[in-house]
Structure formats: structure tokens, C-alpha cells
Design an enzyme around this catalytic site. Structure first.
Site, PDB file in Angstrom:
ATOM      1  N   GLY A  77       0.839  -1.193   0.000  1.00  0.00           N
ATOM      2  CA  GLY A  77       0.000   0.000   0.000  1.00  0.00           C
ATOM      3  C   GLY A  77       0.873   1.241   0.000  1.00  0.00           C
ATOM      4  N   ASP A  90      12.899  -9.266  10.359  1.00  0.00           N
ATOM      5  CA  ASP A  90      13.157  -8.475   9.143  1.00  0.00           C
ATOM      6  C   ASP A  90      13.954  -7.220   9.496  1.00  0.00           C
ATOM      7  OD1 ASP A  90      13.093  -8.154   6.420  1.00  0.00           O
ATOM      8  OD2 ASP A  90      11.127  -7.183   6.371  1.00  0.00           O
TER       9      ASP A  90
END
Length: 266
Positions: A72, A188
Site C-alpha cells: 500500500g 526483518d
């Protein structure tokens, strides 16, 4: 630990969004500011009830787009609070007109990320403020880190050894909180997920692939994250624990010092 960027340094200016594939001297079209709908999610997606609240009557006012990706977009916004206003970052994730099994899983994962962020409170982790659904979007309202990601900063000016050390100290404090108090593996850690405030504070962001375990040394076995920063035990698909985040931080330290990923070509 504060990581100060002097105003005269070429690193001080955030990296602006670059427009690609356009003719020279033609200004890029302004990004479309999403219009917030107040229609409940269930009116068009009856297959699953969202755990998020409906959009407020006075949602944050979007100012400019900070970034865009497959998930997004992220916008700078102004949010009204009891004692005035504050600048925030809003992550906007579009919902498809019809939910498939894959779309439903993605929505569930996003809501899990939101619930995880609600419980975090640490100086070196991005602060979560609110999340809600509109007609066709999920809005996640977070603390705005004005100078953007360290990945962008080092493209203009790689960090010195002392600066890399200061960043790593801050990130390790955030990781210790996640590992020991929240039993969470980030999974991450990389320059793009380390954000920098105007005051020079480094903050961990993006918990979309994080995993909650039973303890710091408890093992996970899902191969997920960014491959160039992954620990070997994650890549091979064997069990791994919170130490995998420390490996990723080591690769990130090389990234920040060299303005490139340290293990490219190995």
C-alpha cells in the site's frame, strides 16, 4: 542513545520520492490522496468480521505521500488530539472488492501485526497510535519519523564506524525488549526498517513478519523475511530463535557503513 545528523551534513535531507518513466522537465502528477469512506467493512465483505474499529468521525488529514510499496502506501498526516494536533504517519492498505482466501489471510496477518504493535512501548520502537477500517482500506496511524529510513540516509552519506555503533546500540536495546519482554522475533531487521526521528533517535519499524514465541530461545521454523539479511539457519528452513535478529543486525551494520548489502556476491 541518540544518533544526531548535523544540519549541514548531506545526510540531513530526507530522500525524496523519485518519479520514473516521465519526460524531462514535466512535473510529476501529485499523488492521489485517498478519500476515507465510513461504510462498515462487513457491508461489502460479509465472509469475515474485522477486529478493527470503524473509521472515526475526524480521521487524520493526509498531507503528502512518504512512500509506496506492494503493501500500500505511507502518508504524512496531521491528527487532532485532546491538547491540539500532532504529525503522524499513516499506513494505508487497500482491501480488494471481493475477498479470496489469500486476501483474507493477508487481512488476518495485518490485524495480528496491529495487535502486536498495540502492546509495544519502547523508546527504540515506533509508537502505534490507532488503526481502523474504512469502506475499502485499513488505516494504521503511527509515530512519524521525520528523516525516514536509514537505508535512504546512507544512499546520500554512508555512516562512520561510530555512527554505526550508535545505531546498533539503539537497535539492540529495542531487540532486547522484543526478545525478553515480548517474546517476539522481528525477523526483518534491515536498514529500510530502521527509522530516524528529527531528534536523531533510531526506531525499529515494520512488524509484518514478526513471530511471537514461548521464550527468547524458543524456535520458529518459517522461512520469512528479506533473504539478503537472513541468518543461515533461517534460509535453510531449520529451527531458529531470537539470535537470528542479531545476525540480521550485523548485515545491517555493513549495509549502513558501505551503503550496500554486505553479503552481495557471496
Amino acid at each position: 542513545i541518540f544518533f544526531a545528523v548535523p544540519s549541514h551534513s548531506p545526510c540531513f535531507n530526507p530522500v525524496s520520492e523519485v518519479a520514473h518513466d516521465r519526460m524531462p522537465h514535466m512535473p510529476p502528477p501529485p499523488p492521489r490522496i485517498p478519500k476515507l469512506g465510513l461504510k462498515p467493512l462487513l457491508a461489502t465483505r460479509p465472509r469475515r468480521t474485522s477486529s478493527l474499529s470503524a473509521a472515526p468521525d475526524d480521521p487524520p488529514a493526509l498531507l503528502s505521500r512518504l512512500g509506496k510499496g506492494s503493501y500500500g502506501s505511507v502518508w504524512a498526516a496531521r491528527q487532532r488530539v485532546l491538547n491540539g494536533e500532532r504529525l503522524v504517519a499513516v499506513k494505508i492498505v487497500a482491501l480488494p472488492p471481493a475477498i479470496s482466501e489469500q486476501d483474507e489471510d493477508a487481512q488476518i496477518n495485518l490485524e495480528k501485526e496491529i495487535e502486536m504493535m498495540r502492546s509495544f512501548s519502547h523508546a527504540h520502537i515506533v509508537t502505534f497510535f490507532d488503526a481502523f477500517v474504512s469502506t475499502d482500506e485499513i488505516w494504521v496511524v503511527m509515530e512519524q519519523c521525520e528523516l525516514g529510513s536509514l537505508h535512504d540516509v546512507v544512499q546520500a552519506c554512508p555512516l562512520s564506524d561510530d555512527e554505526v555503533g550508535a545505531v546498533c546500540h539503539s537497535v539492540l536495546l529495542g531487540l532486547r525488549y522484543l526478545h525478553e519482554e515480548k517474546r517476539t522475533i522481528h525477523r526483518d531487521v534491515k536498514g529500510a526498517n530502521l527509522l530516524l526521528t528529527a531528534a536523531g533517535v533510531v526506531k525499529l519499524a515494520d512488524f509484518g513478519v514478526s513471530s511471537v514465541t514461548q521464550g527468547t530461545m524458543a524456535q520458529a521454523d518459517t522461512v520469512i523475511g528479506s533473504p539478503m539479511w537472513m541468518a543461515p539457519e533461517v534460509i535453510t528452513g531449520g529451527g531458529y530463535n531470537a539470535i537470528a535478529d542479531v545476525w540480521s543486525l550485523g548485515i545491517t551494520a555493513m549495509e549502513l557503513a558501505q551503503a550496500r548489502i554486505g553479503v552481495v556476491g557471496l
